[in-house]
Design an enzyme around this catalytic site. Structure first.
Site, PDB file in Angstrom:
ATOM      1  N   SER A 147      44.945  22.806 111.646  1.00 23.34           N
ATOM      2  CA  SER A 147      45.405  21.866 110.742  1.00 23.34           C
ATOM      3  C   SER A 147      44.194  20.627 111.351  1.00 23.34           C
ATOM      4  O   SER A 147      43.542  20.719 112.107  1.00 23.34           O
ATOM      5  CB  SER A 147      46.715  21.392 111.302  1.00 23.34           C
ATOM      6  N   TYR A 168      53.049  19.959 118.304  1.00 21.53           N
ATOM      7  CA  TYR A 168      52.337  20.575 117.238  1.00 21.53           C
ATOM      8  C   TYR A 168      50.894  20.306 117.250  1.00 21.53           C
ATOM      9  O   TYR A 168      49.849  21.189 117.194  1.00 21.53           O
ATOM     10  CB  TYR A 168      52.775  19.975 115.829  1.00 21.53           C
ATOM     11  N   LYS A 202      48.011  23.275 117.977  1.00 20.79           N
ATOM     12  CA  LYS A 202      46.548  23.421 116.931  1.00 20.79           C
ATOM     13  C   LYS A 202      45.513  23.237 117.666  1.00 20.79           C
ATOM     14  O   LYS A 202      44.237  23.804 117.201  1.00 20.79           O
ATOM     15  CB  LYS A 202      46.801  22.420 115.754  1.00 20.79           C
TER      16      LYS A 202
HETATM   17  P1  NAD Z   1      55.768  27.153 105.361  1.00 18.64           P
HETATM   18  O1  NAD Z   1      57.047  26.709 105.871  1.00 18.64           O
HETATM   19  O2  NAD Z   1      55.816  26.913 103.906  1.00 18.64           O
HETATM   20  O3  NAD Z   1      55.133  28.681 105.635  1.00 18.64           O
HETATM   21  C1  NAD Z   1      55.279  29.164 107.004  1.00 18.64           C
HETATM   22  C2  NAD Z   1      55.283  30.687 106.915  1.00 18.64           C
HETATM   23  O4  NAD Z   1      55.172  31.260 108.088  1.00 18.64           O
HETATM   24  C3  NAD Z   1      56.547  31.265 106.328  1.00 18.64           C
HETATM   25  O5  NAD Z   1      56.127  32.513 105.276  1.00 18.64           O
HETATM   26  C4  NAD Z   1      57.458  31.785 107.128  1.00 18.64           C
HETATM   27  O6  NAD Z   1      58.105  32.790 107.039  1.00 18.64           O
HETATM   28  C5  NAD Z   1      56.214  32.269 108.191  1.00 18.64           C
HETATM   29  N1  NAD Z   1      56.783  32.332 109.539  1.00 18.64           N
HETATM   30  C6  NAD Z   1      57.016  31.177 110.581  1.00 18.64           C
HETATM   31  N2  NAD Z   1      57.423  31.854 111.626  1.00 18.64           N
HETATM   32  C7  NAD Z   1      57.341  33.232 111.686  1.00 18.64           C
HETATM   33  C8  NAD Z   1      57.438  34.228 112.396  1.00 18.64           C
HETATM   34  N3  NAD Z   1      58.088  33.990 113.466  1.00 18.64           N
HETATM   35  N4  NAD Z   1      56.956  35.526 111.917  1.00 18.64           N
HETATM   36  C9  NAD Z   1      56.526  35.601 110.791  1.00 18.64           C
HETATM   37  N5  NAD Z   1      56.557  34.710 109.797  1.00 18.64           N
HETATM   38  C10 NAD Z   1      56.821  33.240 110.238  1.00 18.64           C
HETATM   39  O7  NAD Z   1      54.580  26.253 105.827  1.00 18.64           O
HETATM   40  P2  NAD Z   1      53.205  25.900 105.486  1.00 18.64           P
HETATM   41  O8  NAD Z   1      53.319  24.452 105.299  1.00 18.64           O
HETATM   42  O9  NAD Z   1      52.575  27.112 104.350  1.00 18.64           O
HETATM   43  O10 NAD Z   1      52.469  26.223 106.786  1.00 18.64           O
HETATM   44  C11 NAD Z   1      51.573  27.362 106.867  1.00 18.64           C
HETATM   45  C12 NAD Z   1      50.585  27.081 108.213  1.00 18.64           C
HETATM   46  O11 NAD Z   1      49.817  26.105 107.683  1.00 18.64           O
HETATM   47  C13 NAD Z   1      51.332  26.767 109.485  1.00 18.64           C
HETATM   48  O12 NAD Z   1      50.594  27.315 110.351  1.00 18.64           O
HETATM   49  C14 NAD Z   1      51.154  25.187 109.251  1.00 18.64           C
HETATM   50  O13 NAD Z   1      50.912  24.798 110.836  1.00 18.64           O
HETATM   51  C15 NAD Z   1      49.857  24.970 108.801  1.00 18.64           C
HETATM   52  N6  NAD Z   1      49.581  23.688 108.193  1.00 18.64           N
HETATM   53  C16 NAD Z   1      50.285  23.173 107.289  1.00 18.64           C
HETATM   54  C17 NAD Z   1      50.205  21.899 106.547  1.00 18.64           C
HETATM   55  C18 NAD Z   1      50.939  21.416 105.875  1.00 18.64           C
HETATM   56  O14 NAD Z   1      50.931  20.326 105.409  1.00 18.64           O
HETATM   57  N7  NAD Z   1      51.709  22.054 105.037  1.00 18.64           N
HETATM   58  C19 NAD Z   1      49.042  21.189 107.067  1.00 18.64           C
HETATM   59  C20 NAD Z   1      47.966  21.829 108.082  1.00 18.64           C
HETATM   60  C21 NAD Z   1      48.275  22.938 108.529  1.00 18.64           C
END
Ligand code: NAD
Length: 255
Positions: A147, A160, A164
């Site tokens: 992130s 968080y 990261k």
């Molecule tokens: P999301 O909630 O849409 O998806 C998260 C996914 O992780 C889901 O498929 C969920 O089932 C899976 N997951 C969570 N815990 C799990 C576990 N214990 N076992 C297996 N699967 C698990 O979230 P997202 O926004 O797509 O985030 C995905 C990644 O991107 C994360 O690491 C998040 O920190 C990172 N991220 C997101 C953003 C944002 O703004 N959305 C920004 C920067 C980084």
């Protein structure tokens, strides 16, 4: 005639990829992008229902995917899956969660929940994939979805941000250790992307205004913004890129 250099391929034909967190948001977008580039993708997430539906959607576009329900915090099961289905040429570790609170009020159970998915599972997924590649004598590309919060701080985000920043550190150290095996390790660092994870933040008008004021390009991210970047990091187009962070942050961290 002058001999011309050729652009290395962005294709992933004959490559296998493992994407965690593949049922939703960024992980689903990464799985779709890698499949579109020709990879055979194992899609991993907890809930079988959403995962099957996501896999069916990618198959409908001609992609080759295998859904696998698994909780990444079950490190024994994670290792067993990677040993049985690997070696994977590409890992995209997108499983992640957020439990935001002011740092003065952080509960221990929230710290542990975030650390177990965002740090511990990410660490051992990378380790298991690298072990499989090294045993098979194959190169590979490991991509951690980090992130912008792996590079800066954010209000109510101490846990968080800690997770990261940890991902950034482990990535550099693993890249140093595994480079001689041809295994590249990088992070992909999105800004705020509209997904189920961030929906509640975007529902808060004050927070949304803060986000839009920080992104120099003046808009929040969409999962499509991540798709080219993950194909680049997975493919030969980034063959000399390791131990680094690719920020897809609309300029947030530029200043
Ligand atoms: P999301 O909630 O849409 O998806 C998260 C996914 O992780 C889901 O498929 C969920 O089932 C899976 N997951 C969570 N815990 C799990 C576990 N214990 N076992 C297996 N699967 C698990 O979230 P997202 O926004 O797509 O985030 C995905 C990644 O991107 C994360 O690491 C998040 O920190 C990172 N991220 C997101 C953003 C944002 O703004 N959305 C920004 C920067 C980084």
């Amino acid at each position: 005639m002058t001999p011309l250099p050729r652009t290395p391929s962005f294709r992933l034909d004959a490559k296998t990829a493992l994407v965690t967190g593949a049922s939703s948001g960024i992980g689903l977008a990464c799985a779709a992008a890698l499949a579109e580039a020709g990879a055979q993708v194992t899609m991993l997430a907890r809930g079988a229902g959403r995962l099957e539906s996501a896999a069916a959607a990618i198959r409908a576009t001609g992609g080759h995917v295998t859904p696998q329900a698994l909780d990444v915090t079950d490190i024994t099961a994670l290792r067993a899956l990677i040993a049985a289905r690997g070696p994977f040429d590409v890992l995209v570790n997108a499983a992640g969660l957020a439990r935001h609170s002011p740092a003065l009020e952080t509960r221990e159970e929230d710290f542990d929940a975030v650390a177990s998915v965002n740090i511990k599972a990410a660490y051992f997924a990378a380790q298991a994939v690298a072990q499989g590649l090294i045993a098979a004598g194959k190169p590979g590309s490991l991509i951690q979805i980090s992130s912008q919060m792996g590079h800066v701080g954010g209000v109510d985000r101490a846990v968080y941000c800690a997770s990261k920043h940890a991902l950034e550190g482990m990535t550099k150290a693993m890249a140093m250790e595994w480079g001689s095996h041809g295994i590249r390790v990088n992070t992909l660092c999105p800004t705020f992307i509209l997904t189920p994870l961030t929906q509640s933040t975007f529902d808060n008008a004050e927070r949304r205004a803060w986000i839009e004021s920080k992104i120099k390009l003046g808009r929040v991210g969409e999962v499509e913004d991540i798709m080219g970047a993950v194909v680049y990091l997975a493919s030969d187009a980034s063959a000399l890129v390791t131990g680094t962070a690719l920020k897809v942050d609309g300029g947030w961290t530029a200043g």
